[in-house]
Motif scaffolding. Sequence first.
Motif, mmCIF file in Angstrom:
data_model
loop_
_atom_site.group_PDB
_atom_site.id
_atom_site.type_symbol
_atom_site.label_atom_id
_atom_site.label_comp_id
_atom_site.label_asym_id
_atom_site.label_seq_id
_atom_site.Cartn_x
_atom_site.Cartn_y
_atom_site.Cartn_z
ATOM 1 N N ASP A 372 75.647 -0.150 20.953
ATOM 2 C CA ASP A 372 74.870 1.074 21.188
ATOM 3 C C ASP A 372 73.893 0.895 22.342
ATOM 4 O O ASP A 372 73.666 1.812 23.142
ATOM 5 N N GLN A 373 73.284 -0.316 22.446
ATOM 6 C CA GLN A 373 72.370 -0.583 23.568
ATOM 7 C C GLN A 373 73.112 -0.467 24.901
ATOM 8 O O GLN A 373 72.592 0.094 25.874
ATOM 9 N N LEU A 374 74.344 -1.005 24.940
ATOM 10 C CA LEU A 374 75.110 -0.915 26.181
ATOM 11 C C LEU A 374 75.424 0.538 26.533
ATOM 12 O O LEU A 374 75.317 0.946 27.680
ATOM 13 N N LEU A 375 75.802 1.329 25.525
ATOM 14 C CA LEU A 375 76.134 2.741 25.784
ATOM 15 C C LEU A 375 74.922 3.491 26.326
ATOM 16 O O LEU A 375 75.053 4.321 27.234
ATOM 17 N N MET A 376 73.723 3.202 25.791
ATOM 18 C CA MET A 376 72.527 3.867 26.307
ATOM 19 C C MET A 376 72.232 3.434 27.745
ATOM 20 O O MET A 376 71.809 4.241 28.579
ATOM 21 N N ASP A 377 72.473 2.148 28.049
ATOM 22 C CA ASP A 377 72.264 1.663 29.419
ATOM 23 C C ASP A 377 73.262 2.316 30.368
ATOM 24 O O ASP A 377 72.915 2.701 31.495
ATOM 25 N N VAL A 378 74.523 2.458 29.921
ATOM 26 C CA VAL A 378 75.536 3.134 30.739
ATOM 27 C C VAL A 378 75.111 4.561 31.050
ATOM 28 O O VAL A 378 75.234 5.035 32.179
ATOM 29 N N ALA A 379 74.589 5.270 30.021
ATOM 30 C CA ALA A 379 74.150 6.654 30.232
ATOM 31 C C ALA A 379 73.046 6.714 31.285
ATOM 32 O O ALA A 379 73.055 7.588 32.170
ATOM 33 N N ARG A 380 72.080 5.780 31.209
ATOM 34 C CA ARG A 380 70.988 5.768 32.194
ATOM 35 C C ARG A 380 71.514 5.478 33.607
ATOM 36 O O ARG A 380 71.093 6.105 34.584
ATOM 37 N N ARG A 381 72.449 4.528 33.714
ATOM 38 C CA ARG A 381 72.993 4.197 35.040
ATOM 39 C C ARG A 381 73.759 5.376 35.642
ATOM 40 O O ARG A 381 73.659 5.644 36.839
ATOM 41 N N LEU A 382 74.526 6.065 34.813
ATOM 42 C CA LEU A 382 75.271 7.213 35.319
ATOM 43 C C LEU A 382 74.331 8.300 35.811
ATOM 44 O O LEU A 382 74.528 8.879 36.890
ATOM 45 N N GLN A 383 73.281 8.604 35.032
ATOM 46 C CA GLN A 383 72.353 9.665 35.425
ATOM 47 C C GLN A 383 71.603 9.318 36.704
ATOM 48 O O GLN A 383 71.278 10.207 37.493
ATOM 49 N N SER A 384 71.342 8.028 36.908
ATOM 50 C CA SER A 384 70.614 7.631 38.114
ATOM 51 C C SER A 384 71.513 7.600 39.350
ATOM 52 O O SER A 384 71.009 7.565 40.470
ATOM 53 N N THR A 385 72.837 7.629 39.154
ATOM 54 C CA THR A 385 73.768 7.540 40.273
ATOM 55 C C THR A 385 74.159 8.910 40.819
ATOM 56 O O THR A 385 74.353 9.070 42.026
ATOM 57 N N VAL A 386 74.271 9.905 39.926
ATOM 58 C CA VAL A 386 74.739 11.232 40.361
ATOM 59 C C VAL A 386 73.565 12.123 40.751
ATOM 60 O O VAL A 386 72.408 11.776 40.562
#
Length: 482
Positions: A372-386
């Motif tokens: 779950d921690q990884l999924l939340m980190d993935v969500a943050r990285r995606l939002q910061s990229t687009v």
Amino acid sequence: MILARVLTLIVILSVGGVGEYMVRLERQNAEREQHSQVISEVGQLRAALESELNATLFLTQGMIAYVTTRSTLEPEVIEPMLKTLYEYGRHVRNIGLAPGNRLTYIYPLAGNEKALGLYYPDIKEQWPAVERAIRERKPRLAGPTQLKQGGVGLIYRIPVFLGAQGDYWGLLSMVIDVESLYARVGVAPNVRGLELALRGRDGTGSEGETFLGDDSLFDTDAVIAEVITPGGTWKLAARPAHGRGHGSYFGWLRVGFWLVGILLGGALHQVLLFAVRREQLSEQLRERTIELEQSHAMLIAEVDERKRLEEELRHFAFYDALTRLPNRRLFLDRLHQAQLASARQRSHVAVMFLDLNNFKELNDNHGHDIGDQLLMDVARRLQSTVRESDTVARLGGDEFIVMLEGLGPEAEKARNYAAALADDIRNVLGQEYVLGDIRHQCSASIGVKLFLGTNEDPDQILKDADMEMYRAKQRSGRVAWG
């Protein structure tokens, strides 16, 4: 003396009556709070159950796409695909293909040998559900049912139709382990201080049979929620295990008020005998009045809290509880709006379907909390990229969606921009994840669907992007286009 006794009795009954009224208000307030908590718990359980089911069942889409584009099935291709789907599914007992309604392929074969070669029309207990799925041309989730190979399972069947004429080909079936699903979601007859029950075997909703918990729970004041399943619904009922407003506090409050009434009555009796104490008793009554007004103000404030909780429930209906990203329902709505805008403005839209590689290994080795921690980190990285105008959503499991709007009328420029962003996303997601004491590398496979003013069904656009993602995964993680 008679007047003193009458007045004393009046005071005792009045204060006792106020106490009964306060107990009733306090009990109602406690019941409201408890009811709001149950609603919140039920909303979370329903969302988790739907999300977990969808994440598992969605694995079949790639296999369906493969079958519908092939005239023949090669065992050397089908068997590895079934194995891959089985390994990706959290709760999958087995996956099978039944061309012409005969179970020809099944994985894993060990423990399922007796099922291989079965002809569905000959299985009286299963054929009605199979026949209904074929007739309605829709996937259906049957069960829970006792499996011949042992245990209890849900059977997800998808009728497959080929060609422009939609000729019936056969079935793809997936058996889901119910106990594993319940354990993952946290569903049990008694959990978190709640009694739970599930009704609607074979997706028949409120008219169906209860398959978890006590059936009588649906005839009480339990909170009822609808769980959407393929081709039907379940009903989820929940209520506090000890009933509403349970507790010894109210009994003590009632006793306290009656004791106060008795004391005030005795005080009034003394006032009548000793006039000097009359003013003291009046002051005590004024203080009680102020306390009642304060209690009333407090009641107005649990109401405000209830409104806040209702707003949170509405939020959970459209956003993923873990990452706070839009969920599948909200994304499909935004995709439809993007289609309309694309047609009006003649501007391309790109839909990127992302699937994380090595995620199941992380979950299996370190547990779901780390996952779950990884999924939340993935969500943050995606939002910061687009861009802020782009949409990032989570469909469930380790699947994410990125939608890019306003890419202009020229297909080549739109494709170049989307390709560059896809590379950026893969680079960002491929950077090392620090999850407490754990360091993990996790790449992403991306399938892209580029369109301009299409009137396709949003679900079909999503399926096309998903199919491209599977092609990308087969190419060792590169981006694939549709």
